[in-house]
Structures are given as C-alpha cells and as structure tokens.
Design an enzyme around this catalytic site. Structure first.
Site, PDB file in Angstrom:
ATOM      1  N   CYS A 153      21.454  42.017  37.580  1.00  0.00           N
ATOM      2  CA  CYS A 153      22.101  41.959  38.579  1.00  0.00           C
ATOM      3  C   CYS A 153      22.249  42.825  38.988  1.00  0.00           C
ATOM      4  CB  CYS A 153      22.918  40.665  39.645  1.00  0.00           C
ATOM      5  SG  CYS A 153      23.730  40.865  40.530  1.00  0.00           S
ATOM      6  N   PRO A 154      22.650  43.873  40.172  1.00  0.00           N
ATOM      7  CA  PRO A 154      22.111  43.303  41.472  1.00  0.00           C
ATOM      8  C   PRO A 154      20.609  43.823  41.867  1.00  0.00           C
ATOM      9  CG  PRO A 154      22.709  45.209  41.919  1.00  0.00           C
ATOM     10  CD  PRO A 154      22.948  45.063  40.293  1.00  0.00           C
TER      11      PRO A 154
END
Length: 192
Positions: free
Chosen positions: A18-19
């Site tokens: 992430c992201p």
C-alpha cells in the site's frame, strides 16, 4: 472445471505494498473504457480491503476476488462516467509530529492502527489498537464513536479510507495521521 475470467487488462502489483496497488489501479482505470474489466494481481493482503473500499468510494464495481498461491486476483469493472463518484480525501489530518507531541505530553490518546497484523506485530506506536482495515466494519462495536481516534497505517492512504468509513458510521472525532508509520520517528514497540 474452472471458468476463465475474461478481462480487458491485467495490472501486476505483486510484491508491492500500500498504496501502490490502489495507485496502479487508478491509473489503469483511467486508460480503459467504461464497462471493461480490469484484473489486478497483488500479494499484499491489505489490497483486498483497499481495492474494495476504493471501488466503493469511486463508483467502480468490485466484481470479485480469487486467491491463488498467495496472489490476490481482483476483478473490477470500470463504471460509466455518470456512475463514477469523485474521489475525496478525509479532511481531518494531523502530522506524525503533532501526534508525537500529543503522546509526549502524556495526553490520553487512542491510536488506531489499520495495517495488517504482521506489520503491526513488528513495529507499532506503543499502545496502538490493531484493527486491520479489512476487519474494521465488523469490529466497529469494539470502538467508541464519541472518543477521539488517531488512525495510522503505513503511508496515510489506508488510514484515509478508514477515517472516511468511521466518519460515515458516526465517529466524529477521527483524524488521519500522515504520513503514518513510513515516516514515524517516535517511540515504537513490537511483539517479542
């Protein structure tokens, strides 16, 4: 017999955290036509909650998920222009430094860590509560809507989605901590 799922494009996010799966999915969605299906392959377990939440917030359809040998295969259908929603950011943000100052002052603070359990286990802000983003809705009853929560993840993206979800469920004192653990200079603890 397993049916082959027809897709218009495949995005490889294996090995990315992430992201990045959300970032690459957004970019690919801009490049395909309405009604087309995108497959996103990721190894980050958090991508399940992240992509479902992102699709829900933007109006694109999260069709389903298949897991094969540790690879999550997400299938998303691009919505038409009138079905899409403008992506919004949660407006109430504090910096890592602001949170560190509050913790150093001895103020009673609720830090909510929405990363995956393994990330939490190896490094977390002392006293942080672990509720992974994918389990947040089902564990809402463990949290108090009238209390203040500082929500952290690795980069501030997942915690942004968590803050929006909490706000929609009546939590009025929620703040997103940016950039989160990727830039945290304060004290940490870990499981032994």
């Amino acid at each position: 017999m397993t049916a082959v799922i027809q897709t218009n494009r495949v995005v490889d996010c294996e090995g990315l955290a992430c992201p990045m799966p959300v970032v690459k999915t957004k970019k690919a969605m801009e490049e395909i036509q309405s009604g087309e299906v995108l497959e996103v392959r990721a190894t980050d377990k958090g991508s399940v909650a992240d992509l479902q939440s992102w699709a829900n917030r933007t109006g694109h359809q999260y069709i389903g998920l298949k897991e094969e040998d540790g690879v999550f295969r997400h299938f998303l259908r691009k919505a038409s222009e009138h079905e899409t929603k403008r992506e919004t950011k949660y407006p109430h943000v504090v910096s890592n430094e602001e949170l560190a100052d509050k913790l150093a002052s001895g103020e009673k603070i609720n830090v909510l860590d929405v990363r995956e359990p393994a990330e939490y286990s190896f490094e977390r802000i002392p006293g942080a509560i672990s509720v992974p983003m994918g389990e947040l809705e089902e564990k809402l009853k463990q949290l108090q809507p009238d209390q203040e929560y500082y929500v952290v993840c690795r980069t501030g993206t997942r915690s942004d989605m968590a803050c929006q979800l909490l706000s929609e469920r009546g939590f009025s004192k929620v703040k997103n901590v940016v950039p989160g653990m990727s830039g945290w200079q304060g004290a940490t603890e870990r499981d032994e």
